[in-house]
Design a protein around this motif. Structure first.
Motif, PDB file in Angstrom:
ATOM      1  N   ALA A 174       0.830  -1.208   0.000  1.00 24.66           N
ATOM      2  CA  ALA A 174       0.000   0.000   0.000  1.00 24.66           C
ATOM      3  C   ALA A 174       0.863   1.256   0.000  1.00 24.66           C
ATOM      4  O   ALA A 174       0.552   2.235  -0.691  1.00 24.66           O
ATOM      5  CB  ALA A 174      -0.928  -0.016   1.213  1.00 24.66           C
ATOM      6  N   MET A 175       1.945   1.238   0.754  1.00 21.55           N
ATOM      7  CA  MET A 175       2.834   2.404   0.810  1.00 21.55           C
ATOM      8  C   MET A 175       3.522   2.656  -0.524  1.00 21.55           C
ATOM      9  O   MET A 175       3.904   3.792  -0.829  1.00 21.55           O
ATOM     10  CB  MET A 175       3.884   2.207   1.904  1.00 21.55           C
ATOM     11  CG  MET A 175       3.323   2.215   3.306  1.00 21.55           C
ATOM     12  SD  MET A 175       2.735   3.847   3.817  1.00 21.55           S
ATOM     13  CE  MET A 175       4.302   4.692   4.098  1.00 21.55           C
ATOM     14  N   GLY A 176       3.687   1.606  -1.333  1.00 24.70           N
ATOM     15  CA  GLY A 176       4.417   1.746  -2.583  1.00 24.70           C
ATOM     16  C   GLY A 176       3.569   2.037  -3.798  1.00 24.70           C
ATOM     17  O   GLY A 176       4.099   2.174  -4.908  1.00 24.70           O
ATOM     18  N   ARG A 177       2.261   2.147  -3.628  1.00 21.93           N
ATOM     19  CA  ARG A 177       1.395   2.380  -4.790  1.00 21.93           C
ATOM     20  C   ARG A 177       1.455   3.845  -5.232  1.00 21.93           C
ATOM     21  O   ARG A 177       1.858   4.712  -4.458  1.00 21.93           O
ATOM     22  CB  ARG A 177      -0.039   1.956  -4.457  1.00 21.93           C
ATOM     23  CG  ARG A 177      -0.180   0.438  -4.357  1.00 21.93           C
ATOM     24  CD  ARG A 177      -1.529  -0.002  -3.865  1.00 21.93           C
ATOM     25  NE  ARG A 177      -1.555  -1.455  -3.693  1.00 21.93           N
ATOM     26  CZ  ARG A 177      -2.199  -2.091  -2.740  1.00 21.93           C
ATOM     27  NH1 ARG A 177      -2.903  -1.406  -1.845  1.00 21.93           N
ATOM     28  NH2 ARG A 177      -2.159  -3.412  -2.656  1.00 21.93           N
ATOM     29  N   PRO A 178       1.051   4.120  -6.469  1.00 23.97           N
ATOM     30  CA  PRO A 178       1.091   5.506  -6.967  1.00 23.97           C
ATOM     31  C   PRO A 178       0.324   6.447  -6.051  1.00 23.97           C
ATOM     32  O   PRO A 178      -0.725   6.099  -5.505  1.00 23.97           O
ATOM     33  CB  PRO A 178       0.428   5.399  -8.347  1.00 23.97           C
ATOM     34  CG  PRO A 178       0.657   3.989  -8.767  1.00 23.97           C
ATOM     35  CD  PRO A 178       0.594   3.179  -7.512  1.00 23.97           C
ATOM     36  N   ALA A 179       0.866   7.648  -5.892  1.00 18.24           N
ATOM     37  CA  ALA A 179       0.231   8.646  -5.024  1.00 18.24           C
ATOM     38  C   ALA A 179       0.553  10.040  -5.546  1.00 18.24           C
ATOM     39  O   ALA A 179       1.675  10.303  -5.994  1.00 18.24           O
ATOM     40  CB  ALA A 179       0.724   8.488  -3.587  1.00 18.24           C
ATOM     41  N   ARG A 180      -0.423  10.914  -5.459  1.00 18.23           N
ATOM     42  CA  ARG A 180      -0.245  12.307  -5.891  1.00 18.23           C
ATOM     43  C   ARG A 180      -0.925  13.246  -4.899  1.00 18.23           C
ATOM     44  O   ARG A 180      -1.767  12.832  -4.109  1.00 18.23           O
ATOM     45  CB  ARG A 180      -0.835  12.517  -7.297  1.00 18.23           C
ATOM     46  CG  ARG A 180      -0.171  11.683  -8.373  1.00 18.23           C
ATOM     47  CD  ARG A 180      -0.796  11.935  -9.742  1.00 18.23           C
ATOM     48  NE  ARG A 180      -0.192  11.097 -10.772  1.00 18.23           N
ATOM     49  CZ  ARG A 180       0.937  11.391 -11.405  1.00 18.23           C
ATOM     50  NH1 ARG A 180       1.564  12.534 -11.127  1.00 18.23           N
ATOM     51  NH2 ARG A 180       1.437  10.577 -12.311  1.00 18.23           N
ATOM     52  N   GLY A 181      -0.554  14.498  -4.975  1.00 18.28           N
ATOM     53  CA  GLY A 181      -1.213  15.526  -4.191  1.00 18.28           C
ATOM     54  C   GLY A 181      -1.197  15.253  -2.708  1.00 18.28           C
ATOM     55  O   GLY A 181      -0.164  14.915  -2.116  1.00 18.28           O
ATOM     56  N   LEU A 182      -2.375  15.377  -2.080  1.00 16.98           N
ATOM     57  CA  LEU A 182      -2.482  15.225  -0.634  1.00 16.98           C
ATOM     58  C   LEU A 182      -2.059  13.837  -0.179  1.00 16.98           C
ATOM     59  O   LEU A 182      -1.399  13.697   0.851  1.00 16.98           O
ATOM     60  CB  LEU A 182      -3.926  15.514  -0.197  1.00 16.98           C
ATOM     61  CG  LEU A 182      -4.215  15.369   1.309  1.00 16.98           C
ATOM     62  CD1 LEU A 182      -3.361  16.346   2.113  1.00 16.98           C
ATOM     63  CD2 LEU A 182      -5.701  15.598   1.588  1.00 16.98           C
ATOM     64  N   ARG A 183      -2.425  12.815  -0.947  1.00 13.33           N
ATOM     65  CA  ARG A 183      -2.060  11.450  -0.558  1.00 13.33           C
ATOM     66  C   ARG A 183      -0.554  11.262  -0.543  1.00 13.33           C
ATOM     67  O   ARG A 183      -0.011  10.616   0.354  1.00 13.33           O
ATOM     68  CB  ARG A 183      -2.707  10.444  -1.508  1.00 13.33           C
ATOM     69  CG  ARG A 183      -2.504   8.991  -1.092  1.00 13.33           C
ATOM     70  CD  ARG A 183      -3.306   8.037  -1.968  1.00 13.33           C
ATOM     71  NE  ARG A 183      -3.153   6.670  -1.529  1.00 13.33           N
ATOM     72  CZ  ARG A 183      -2.168   5.854  -1.922  1.00 13.33           C
ATOM     73  NH1 ARG A 183      -1.265   6.296  -2.781  1.00 13.33           N
ATOM     74  NH2 ARG A 183      -2.087   4.622  -1.464  1.00 13.33           N
ATOM     75  N   LEU A 184       0.132  11.834  -1.511  1.00 12.84           N
ATOM     76  CA  LEU A 184       1.594  11.738  -1.554  1.00 12.84           C
ATOM     77  C   LEU A 184       2.213  12.455  -0.362  1.00 12.84           C
ATOM     78  O   LEU A 184       3.124  11.933   0.295  1.00 12.84           O
ATOM     79  CB  LEU A 184       2.114  12.323  -2.865  1.00 12.84           C
ATOM     80  CG  LEU A 184       3.639  12.372  -3.024  1.00 12.84           C
ATOM     81  CD1 LEU A 184       4.223  10.966  -3.036  1.00 12.84           C
ATOM     82  CD2 LEU A 184       4.024  13.118  -4.299  1.00 12.84           C
ATOM     83  N   ARG A 185       1.711  13.644  -0.054  1.00  9.62           N
ATOM     84  CA  ARG A 185       2.267  14.399   1.083  1.00  9.62           C
ATOM     85  C   ARG A 185       2.011  13.670   2.395  1.00  9.62           C
ATOM     86  O   ARG A 185       2.885  13.615   3.267  1.00  9.62           O
ATOM     87  CB  ARG A 185       1.671  15.807   1.117  1.00  9.62           C
ATOM     88  CG  ARG A 185       2.101  16.684  -0.059  1.00  9.62           C
ATOM     89  CD  ARG A 185       1.747  18.141   0.175  1.00  9.62           C
ATOM     90  NE  ARG A 185       0.299  18.350   0.189  1.00  9.62           N
ATOM     91  CZ  ARG A 185      -0.433  18.582  -0.899  1.00  9.62           C
ATOM     92  NH1 ARG A 185       0.153  18.629  -2.095  1.00  9.62           N
ATOM     93  NH2 ARG A 185      -1.728  18.771  -0.811  1.00  9.62           N
ATOM     94  N   LEU A 186       0.812  13.101   2.513  1.00  8.19           N
ATOM     95  CA  LEU A 186       0.497  12.369   3.737  1.00  8.19           C
ATOM     96  C   LEU A 186       1.390  11.146   3.881  1.00  8.19           C
ATOM     97  O   LEU A 186       1.882  10.852   4.985  1.00  8.19           O
ATOM     98  CB  LEU A 186      -0.981  11.954   3.717  1.00  8.19           C
ATOM     99  CG  LEU A 186      -1.469  11.144   4.922  1.00  8.19           C
ATOM    100  CD1 LEU A 186      -1.310  11.946   6.206  1.00  8.19           C
ATOM    101  CD2 LEU A 186      -2.933  10.732   4.728  1.00  8.19           C
TER     102      LEU A 186
END
Length: 393
Positions: free
Chosen positions: A355-367
């Motif tokens: 889960a930590m390694g899946r694609p992330a952008r914006g708020l999710r990436l910062r979190l």
């Protein structure tokens, strides 16, 4: 008739056979393959597993061939979010060992040959197990042309070739093996579904002997040092890419991390993650160990190590069951209960890793980056190090 026959000559099956042989058990290993697999597979050996390898008498040879990883870092967008030091952990092995699986298997097979020179039979496929109550008959896998060699152990009542008989049989034929299903042991999914691409490259020395996780917008990229100046690179992919080239993986790594990988002669390997747990690891005189019992995501390097911890628990349990038949059921039930509990814990950790390694952008990436920074600071970094080195299993 043998005391124990292990079906599967991979790292789990051979290690278990070594531990049993050292205890004086008459053990034999049957392996379908005639040559070792050279594919890019498991490389990480955690501290608890090193203690097991020391029991088997091979720890020093493994260390002589391997690379010791004492630190790991997490990066994102060119910045380091945190570091873990495995050297802070206590014990004789304050590091993670990296060694390609085929080399680890070679060390274990050499040790088993010392203990039981004729204990490994290669090129023997097992298609079915018949539990007779007091022993188990192993039935040969049908040959593609419907013919086979002369039976080694005779034939059963149906004329099927028996390739061995033993008081107990351990199925360690891997996640894709058929024997678990053939004997009627069900399994249930524990999540998964992610896909990855990996290959080994010459190591440029940029990261030293450190393991590096790149938590990038497009998905995780992992990098681990290997012996002989090599480095393993693993990248999350949007779909399974069985026909991907080395250039495809290099381009993926470059686009996410900015790291330009050198030319390599390796073949990339694609794989999909599937997590499953058998309903039981003990059915009569048939037992499961390793991936045959629990398939865990390789992200985090737990699979082979979890199987080895099965082996170190099963060896004394089987030895006691053979010596004290009246107590066998209770003894082996304890093995089943403890090891399936550990497998569930490992699956939860693997699920978190994915889960930590899946694609992330914006708020999710910062979190996510904030979470990583918090986990990498005291006192949580000590707990995280303990989890990633499997000291709680």
């Amino acid at each position: 008739m043998r005391d124990v026959i292990v079906v599967g000559g991979g790292p789990v099956g051979i290690l278990l056979a070594c531990l049993l042989a050292e205890r004086g058990v008459d053990v034999e290993v049957l392996e379908r393959r005639t040559e070792p697999s050279m594919l890019a597979r498991a490389i990480g050996i955690h501290p608890p597993s090193m203690r097991v390898l020391r029991q088997a008498g091979v720890a020093e040879e493994v260390l002589a061939r391997a690379v010791r990883i004492e630190t790991g870092s997490v990066q994102s967008g060119g910045r380091t979010l945190g570091r873990l030091s495995f050297a802070q952990t206590t014990g004789r092995f304050p590091f993670v060992v990296a060694l390609p699986q085929h080399e680890t298997e070679a060390v274990l097979r050499s040790r088993f040959r010392q203990l039981r020179p004729d204990g490994l039979r290669s090129g023997v496929g097992v298609g079915m197990l018949h539990d007779r109550g007091h022993h188990v008959d192993l039935i040969a896998e049908p040959s593609p042309d419907g013919t086979g060699d002369a039976p080694d152990e005779g034939a059963d009542d149906n004329g099927l070739e028996i390739v061995g008989s033993a008081r107990y049989v351990v199925v360690a034929d891997g996640a894709r093996g058929q024997l678990r299903d053939a004997v009627g042991i069900a399994s249930r999914p524990l999540g998964g579904g992610d896909t990855y691409l990996m290959a080994d490259y010459p190591d440029t020395g940029e990261h030293g002997s450190e393991a590096v996780l790149f938590f990038e917008q497009g998905g995780v990229v992992e990098s681990f040092p290997l012996p002989n100046g090599r480095r393993r690179w693993v990248a999350l992919t949007p779909t399974l890419m069985p026909d991907a080239s080395l250039d495809d993986l290099s381009a993926l790594v470059l686009s996410r991390t900015g790291v330009l990988l050198p030319a390599s002669d390796a073949r990339p390997s694609s794989f999909s993650v599937r997590q499953r747990l058998a309903a039981t690891m003990v059915q009569g005189r048939v037992l499961l160990a390793g991936d045959a019992a629990h398939e865990i995501s390789p992200i985090g390097g737990q699979g082979m190590n979890l199987g080895w911890l099965d082996a170190v628990a099963l060896a004394p349990a089987l030895t006691h069951a053979l010596a004290q038949p009246i107590e066998a059921r209770v003894t082996l039930a304890g093995y089943d209960r403890r090891r399936r509990r550990s497998a569930r814990m490992a699956a939860r950790q693997a699920g978190f890793n994915m889960a930590m390694g899946r694609p992330a952008r914006g708020l999710r990436l910062r979190l996510r980056n904030v979470i990583v920074r918090v986990l990498a600071t005291p006192p949580l970094n000590g707990l995280l190090t303990r989890a990633f080195t499997m000291r709680w299993l």
